[in-house]
Design an enzyme around this catalytic site. Structure first.
Site, PDB file in Angstrom:
ATOM      1  N   LYS A   1       0.656  -1.659   0.487  1.00  0.00           N
ATOM      2  CA  LYS A   1       0.347   0.153  -0.185  1.00  0.00           C
ATOM      3  C   LYS A   1       0.923   1.294   0.309  1.00  0.00           C
ATOM      4  O   LYS A   1       1.802   1.005   0.010  1.00  0.00           O
ATOM      5  CB  LYS A   1      -0.875  -0.129   1.017  1.00  0.00           C
TER       6      LYS A   1
ATOM      7  N   ASN B   1      -1.966   0.010   6.774  1.00  0.00           N
ATOM      8  CA  ASN B   1      -1.431  -0.847   7.859  1.00  0.00           C
ATOM      9  C   ASN B   1      -0.623  -1.746   6.492  1.00  0.00           C
ATOM     10  O   ASN B   1      -0.725  -3.530   5.756  1.00  0.00           O
ATOM     11  CB  ASN B   1      -2.470  -2.080   7.987  1.00  0.00           C
TER      12      ASN B   1
ATOM     13  N   GLU C   1      -9.323 -10.281  -8.316  1.00  0.00           N
ATOM     14  CA  GLU C   1      -7.701  -9.679  -7.936  1.00  0.00           C
ATOM     15  C   GLU C   1      -6.572  -9.829  -9.073  1.00  0.00           C
ATOM     16  O   GLU C   1      -6.255  -8.677  -9.768  1.00  0.00           O
ATOM     17  CB  GLU C   1      -7.608  -9.613  -6.563  1.00  0.00           C
TER      18      GLU C   1
ATOM     19  N   TYR D   1     -11.932  -2.373  -3.879  1.00  0.00           N
ATOM     20  CA  TYR D   1     -12.664  -3.272  -2.133  1.00  0.00           C
ATOM     21  C   TYR D   1     -13.836  -2.669  -2.417  1.00  0.00           C
ATOM     22  O   TYR D   1     -14.545  -2.977  -0.689  1.00  0.00           O
ATOM     23  CB  TYR D   1     -12.023  -1.752  -1.854  1.00  0.00           C
TER      24      TYR D   1
ATOM     25  N   HIS E   1      -1.903  -5.334   1.404  1.00  0.00           N
ATOM     26  CA  HIS E   1      -3.592  -6.326   0.916  1.00  0.00           C
ATOM     27  C   HIS E   1      -3.028  -7.596   0.777  1.00  0.00           C
ATOM     28  O   HIS E   1      -1.961  -8.103   0.059  1.00  0.00           O
ATOM     29  CB  HIS E   1      -4.255  -5.464   0.123  1.00  0.00           C
TER      30      HIS E   1
END
Ligand code: IDP
Ligand code: MG
Length: 155
Positions: A9, A112, A126, A49, A115
């Site tokens: 991320k 965080n 994905e 998402y 993913h």
């Protein structure tokens, strides 16, 4: 063998943690079969998402994910989806176990670092979303492949 989609991320990229995080996946024995750095369009991130679109954090999540470059990885290995999830640790980095990526590098619930697909269906969707073009994923045999698994595990 299974394939899974991993995103490093924007916080991981901004904090110079692409190398250390990628090294964990490589050292574990997961095979890199796809790799790209992009600032992904909002539409891609919203689609990625979409299961969370009713959640209160959806808007800020999409905004965060589009705020800078993201590194997308496709990783392959036996039970790669579950192995990657275990390496990542709990969603809330503050609660993630030491030794996991989130547990070692993060403090935040939203920022965080990584993913990872959560099941075979999401992995397939994905991977298509982030590596859908022709020849974006590479099938190859690492020189060390016969040392990562026992012969009977390779089937
Ligand atoms: P996961 O990334 O561990 O699979 P999900 O529940 O699928 O976690 O949530 C997707 C992402 O949305 C998380 O990685 C995190 O960045 C963000 N997120 C999830 N729950 C919260 C929350 O309660 N507050 C803020 N951000 C959240
Ligand atoms: Mg998830």
């Amino acid at each position: 063998m299974e394939r899974t989609l991993v995103l490093l991320k924007p916080d991981a990229v901004q904090r110079g943690l692409v190398g250390p995080i990628l090294a964990r996946f490589e050292q574990k024995g997961l095979k890199l079969v796809g790799l790209k750095l992009r600032q992904f369009p909002k539409a891609t991130l919203e689609q990625h998402y979409s299961v969370h679109k009713e959640r209160p954090f959806f808007r800020s999540l999409v905004e965060f994910m589009g705020s800078g470059p993201v590194v997308a990885l496709a990783l392959e290995g036996k039970n790669a989806i579950a192995v990657v999830r275990k390496l990542m640790g709990k969603t809330n980095s503050a609660e993630a176990e030491p030794g996991t990526i989130r547990g070692d590098y993060g403090m935040s619930f939203s920022n965080n670092l990584v993913h990872g697909s959560d099941g075979p269906e999401s992995a397939a969707t994905e991977l298509k979303l982030f590596f859908g073009g022709a020849d974006e994923l590479v099938s190859w045999t690492p020189a060390e492949s016969t040392w990562i698994y026992a012969p009977e595990e390779l089937g």
